[in-house]
Design an enzyme around this catalytic site. Structure first.
Site, PDB file in Angstrom:
ATOM      1  N   CYS A  65     -15.213  -2.057   3.531  1.00 42.63           N
ATOM      2  CA  CYS A  65     -15.501  -0.642   3.819  1.00 42.63           C
ATOM      3  C   CYS A  65     -16.660  -0.118   2.946  1.00 42.63           C
ATOM      4  O   CYS A  65     -17.792  -0.515   3.142  1.00 42.63           O
ATOM      5  CB  CYS A  65     -14.237   0.193   3.672  1.00 42.63           C
ATOM      6  N   HIS A 117     -10.729  -2.461   7.874  1.00 41.60           N
ATOM      7  CA  HIS A 117      -9.740  -2.691   6.825  1.00 41.60           C
ATOM      8  C   HIS A 117      -8.841  -3.867   7.184  1.00 41.60           C
ATOM      9  O   HIS A 117      -7.864  -3.694   7.927  1.00 41.60           O
ATOM     10  CB  HIS A 117      -8.902  -1.430   6.612  1.00 41.60           C
ATOM     11  N   GLU A 141      -6.653  -5.300   5.503  1.00 40.10           N
ATOM     12  CA  GLU A 141      -5.302  -5.164   4.952  1.00 40.10           C
ATOM     13  C   GLU A 141      -4.421  -4.272   5.811  1.00 40.10           C
ATOM     14  O   GLU A 141      -3.206  -4.149   5.558  1.00 40.10           O
ATOM     15  CB  GLU A 141      -5.380  -4.589   3.532  1.00 40.10           C
TER      16      GLU A 141
END
Length: 384
Positions: A278, A362, A364
């Site tokens: 990011c 992202h 995750e």
């Protein structure tokens, strides 16, 4: 200001162009200034509201049912603080519902009050979303007053006077003040987050890191040290890490890059594996000679299609960013690895001759699908 408040209105959103939206106030009493963006995720409102990348922003949820799963201590993504280091406000179609989930430890409204997050319900959030799509993310003031007393002229003036996120370095206030170790892995049923035993040493530079990034790294066998945003390359390399992660975070990458980019460039030159996420992706691109641009509305949601050009696979990913890497500015030494199938914007890069790569989305998740967790394994393999 000619707008008349409806009887019983206890919440207001005042846009910089003079538009007034009104409804029922939720969460903290008071007001907050920020950029209004919409999020299309159907789940994960607690993770979204605690993501540091949303600092100085007001979130409009397009999904109408919010509050169903309550809140708990495990689903907080920021390392500390309240709305000062995450979203300052939230806008809902309906009043948050009562929680009905076995993991719930409380209701959303009371949680927002404790965290000083100002909310507004009773708004047609999809109509607001269309406004953002057509005109870009507006500056606004959101306010909640149980007595319905609002100075609309002052709210509009404040929104109009705000300079916005361009040129704003928010990584420093979002970052940790001192280094610390991390050993918590990804959530597992029914125990929760297990403790991990790290083997490969990873330094994570914290520009506003999410907990689930650290958990995903730990679950690959990383021994993690988190350091402040202003840590120098020399200080990072003195720890002799096997790899370095440039975290997510809020604000303008060019502003944070004023002090971070020279250090990132040194880390790249060191030959150590580097993985950016990011904001970390954007600043890595700056360090490699590319440029970034402010997006009109940004990408915010957990249902964004991204194509991995190295494998040909399409992933559904979680996204949260208002700036993007200008793909046309990428130098010859940098290969584009991921691209958004919504608008063709850049979502990943990789150096052709070094173990250095990054993604805009992202991997995750939290919330969102876990299609991109493989990127943490890719980084682990680079470390040998």
């Amino acid at each position: 200001m000619t707008t008349q408040l409806l009887p019983g209105a206890t919440g207001v959103l005042a846009l910089a162009d003079g538009t007034i939206l009104q409804g029922i106030g939720v969460g903290a009493v008071g007001s907050a200034l920020g950029e209004v963006v919409f999020n299309t995720a159907m789940t994960g409102y607690q993770e979204i509201l605690t993501d540091p990348s949303y600092m100085s922003q007001i979130l409009a949820f397009t999904f109408p049912h919010v509050g169903n799963t309550g809140v708990n201590v495990e689903d907080i993504e920021q390392m500390g603080g309240g709305s000062d280091t995450s979203a300052v406000g939230a806008i809902f179609r309906d009043l948050p519902t009562d929680p009905a989930n076995w993991r719930s430890e409380g209701d959303l409204d009371a949680w927002m009050k404790r965290r000083n997050v100002v909310g507004l319900s009773g708004v047609d959030t999809r109509a607001l979303t269309r406004v953002i799509r057509d005109k870009g993310a507006p500056h606004a003031v959101i306010a909640h007053d149980p007595d319905g007393n609002f100075d609309l002229d002052a709210m509009v003036a404040k929104a109009k006077a705000w300079t916005g996120l361009v040129g704003l370095d928010l990584a420093k206030p979002a970052s940790t003040l001192q280094a610390f170790e991390w050993d918590e892995g990804l959530w597992e049923w029914p125990e929760g987050h297990p403790k991990t035993q790290g083997r490969k040493s990873v330094v994570v530079i914290d520009y506003g890191v999410k907990r689930n990034i650290l958990r995903a790294l730990a679950s690959t066998g990383a021994k993690i040290t988190v350091v402040p945003a202003t840590t120098t390359a020399e200080e990072v390399l003195a720890r002799n890490p096997d790899g370095v992660v440039l975290s997510n975070g809020p604000g303008d990458p060019a502003a944070t890059g004023a002090y971070a980019v020279p250090e990132i460039r040194k880390l790249v030159e060191s030959g150590k594996p580097v993985f950016g996420i990011c904001l970390g992706h954007q600043m890595l691109a700056l360090a490699l000679g590319a440029s970034t641009v402010k997006m009109d509305q940004g990408h915010h949601g957990a249902n964004h299609p991204v194509k991995d050009l190295t494998t040909g696979k399409v992933e559904i990913v979680s996204m949260n960013h208002g700036f993007a890497v200008d793909r046309d500015s990428l130098p010859d030494a940098v290969m584009e690895t991921h691209v958004s199938l919504f608008d063709g914007t850049n979502c990943g890069i990789q150096l052709k001759d070094r173990p250095v790569f990054s993604v805009q989305h992202h991997p995750e998740a939290s919330p969102g699908p876990t299609d991109s967790l493989y990127l943490f394994d890719r980084f682990s393999e680079m470390m040998g």
